[in-house]
Write a protein that holds these residues in place. Structure first.
Motif, mmCIF file in Angstrom:
data_model
loop_
_atom_site.group_PDB
_atom_site.id
_atom_site.type_symbol
_atom_site.label_atom_id
_atom_site.label_comp_id
_atom_site.label_asym_id
_atom_site.label_seq_id
_atom_site.Cartn_x
_atom_site.Cartn_y
_atom_site.Cartn_z
ATOM 1 N N SER A 51 0.843 -1.147 -0.145
ATOM 2 C CA SER A 51 0.196 -0.034 -0.018
ATOM 3 C C SER A 51 0.995 1.050 -0.001
ATOM 4 O O SER A 51 0.348 2.409 -0.276
ATOM 5 N N GLY A 52 2.082 1.241 0.395
ATOM 6 C CA GLY A 52 2.967 2.007 0.515
ATOM 7 C C GLY A 52 3.038 2.951 1.785
ATOM 8 O O GLY A 52 3.507 4.054 1.891
ATOM 9 N N LEU A 53 2.114 2.593 2.652
ATOM 10 C CA LEU A 53 2.121 3.063 4.105
ATOM 11 C C LEU A 53 3.498 2.587 4.724
ATOM 12 O O LEU A 53 3.935 1.375 4.576
ATOM 13 N N LYS A 54 3.917 3.420 5.499
ATOM 14 C CA LYS A 54 5.327 3.198 6.138
ATOM 15 C C LYS A 54 4.734 2.769 7.776
ATOM 16 O O LYS A 54 5.146 3.404 8.556
ATOM 17 N N ARG A 55 3.886 1.824 7.605
ATOM 18 C CA ARG A 55 3.454 1.349 8.832
ATOM 19 C C ARG A 55 3.719 -0.693 9.043
ATOM 20 O O ARG A 55 3.917 -0.827 8.024
ATOM 21 N N THR A 56 3.544 -0.989 10.139
ATOM 22 C CA THR A 56 3.856 -2.312 10.171
ATOM 23 C C THR A 56 2.423 -2.956 9.944
ATOM 24 O O THR A 56 1.268 -2.226 9.803
ATOM 25 N N GLY A 57 2.458 -4.274 9.415
ATOM 26 C CA GLY A 57 1.303 -4.817 9.359
ATOM 27 C C GLY A 57 0.230 -4.940 10.375
ATOM 28 O O GLY A 57 -0.894 -4.403 10.318
ATOM 29 N N LYS A 58 1.023 -5.040 11.590
ATOM 30 C CA LYS A 58 0.199 -5.105 12.551
ATOM 31 C C LYS A 58 -0.583 -3.576 12.921
ATOM 32 O O LYS A 58 -1.740 -3.512 13.335
ATOM 33 N N SER A 59 0.169 -2.716 12.850
ATOM 34 C CA SER A 59 -0.589 -1.569 13.102
ATOM 35 C C SER A 59 -1.637 -0.982 12.047
ATOM 36 O O SER A 59 -2.674 -0.444 12.329
ATOM 37 N N CYS A 60 -1.410 -1.534 10.797
ATOM 38 C CA CYS A 60 -2.518 -1.240 9.620
ATOM 39 C C CYS A 60 -3.680 -2.154 10.296
ATOM 40 O O CYS A 60 -4.876 -1.676 10.188
ATOM 41 N N ARG A 61 -3.506 -3.501 10.449
ATOM 42 C CA ARG A 61 -4.647 -4.349 10.834
ATOM 43 C C ARG A 61 -5.369 -3.540 12.075
ATOM 44 O O ARG A 61 -6.350 -3.503 12.260
ATOM 45 N N LEU A 62 -4.495 -2.966 13.149
ATOM 46 C CA LEU A 62 -5.330 -2.241 14.369
ATOM 47 C C LEU A 62 -6.075 -1.128 14.003
ATOM 48 O O LEU A 62 -7.100 -0.932 14.373
ATOM 49 N N ARG A 63 -5.377 -0.201 13.128
ATOM 50 C CA ARG A 63 -6.100 0.792 12.827
ATOM 51 C C ARG A 63 -7.306 0.487 11.973
ATOM 52 O O ARG A 63 -8.530 1.238 12.229
#
Length: 287
Positions: A51-63
């Motif tokens: 996705s191009g997000l500079k986030r961890t998968g975990k963080s994306c899931r949580l959000r």
DNA sequence: AACATTTTCAACCGCAGGAGT
DNA sequence: GACTCCTGCGGTTGAAAATGT
């Protein structure tokens, strides 16, 4: 709140990519939402990379699961939801995700936060461990009836059904261990509070000064019917039996714990509205 | 109005368990 | 069986917001 950028190992390899931390921006939310609308949720680490997000998968899931998902409910928990949480927590303990499955639109995080900020606060004010049997008893004897009362109140004000409802007469102390409530239609016992249990951890030597009994107002909104319970099939059977009695109309009344509560500033407590507090303090003052 | 304190809740962390190799 | 990776869960943190003084 500051945004952190950290270098982390990714899939076991040092990729050198900077990972964002902290609050999500609108742009990140949009990116995540758009990505999921095209590709669906799941495979979070892949999502984070693609996705191009500079986030961890975990963080994306949580959000996504706690905030962005379209069916997430926002705002205060309804009395019905609070009732469910109390009941389910008494069964399962801190199994937040399991409890959340019974509250559509609410996340385990919501429920966990509710428990920590509201419920544990009550326990602290009563000087009782929130995981103790004592606190469970307080919840069952005071808090749950209060919520049922509130649900009925809301239901009545919504439906404008007032005329035929039996009026509440008041509490009757049958003996030192049994306080019951009656209504003026059939004078049947509607609910008993097990004072023996309560007295294990509260001083009931002077009942009148330890409880605020406000049933004499005779409001129809004080009555609770069996239908209120039927909305909650997961309520424990023994609790249903214990509180339903023979009548299908319950005149359910509040017993406000005094002493320890009275010393605290209960006006700040979400459990007690201003009317309750005023009556409680008046009663305690004149007795 | 200014500062202090408390509450709320979004987000993080570590851990456990399952799936795949 | 051992290892890695991913996902989900529960506990905790801390900034922002709300409330009190």
């Amino acid at each position: 709140m500051s945004i952190n950028l950290t270098k982390k190992k990714f899939n076991g390899n040092e990729e050198g990519a900077e990972q964002r931390k902290g609050p999500w921006t609108l742009e990140e939310d949009t990116l995540l939402t758009n990505y999921i609308s095209y590709n669906g949720e799941g495979r979070w680490n892949l999502l984070a990379k693609s996705s191009g997000l500079k986030r961890t998968g975990k963080s994306c899931r949580l959000r996504w699961l706690n905030y962005l998902k379209p069916d997430i409910k926002r705002g205060n928990l309804t009395p019905q939801e609070q009732l469910l949480i109390l009941e389910l927590h008494s069964k399962w303990g801190n199994r937040w995700s399991k409890i959340a499955k019974y509250l559509p639109g609410r996340t385990d995080n919501d429920i966990k936060n509710y428990w920590r900020t509201r419920v544990q606060k009550q326990a602290r004010q009563l000087n009782i461990d929130s995981n103790s049997h004592k606190f469970l008893e307080v919840v069952r004897s005071f808090w749950i009836p209060r919520l049922i009362h509130e649900i009925k109140d809301n239901s009545n004000s919504n439906n404008n059904i007032k005329a035929d409802a039996p009026e509440f007469v008041g509490p009757v102390l049958r003996d030192k261990n049994d306080l019951c409530f009656i209504n003026n239609m059939d004078c049947s016992t509607s609910m008993s509070v097990d004072l023996k249990k309560i007295s294990q951890f509260m001083d009931l030597s002077d009942l009148e000064t330890t409880m605020s009994l406000e049933g004499s107002r005779g409001s129809s909104s004080q009555c609770v019917t069996s239908e209120d319970y039927s909305s909650f099939p997961c309520l424990e059977e023994e609790y249903m039996v214990a509180t339903m009695g023979n009548s299908d109309i319950l005149a359910l009344q509040d017993c406000h714990v005094a002493d320890s509560m009275y010393e605290e500033d209960v006006t700040q407590d979400p459990m007690w509205n201003m009317d309750d507090i005023w009556q409680f303090k008046e009663y305690a003052h004149f007795n």
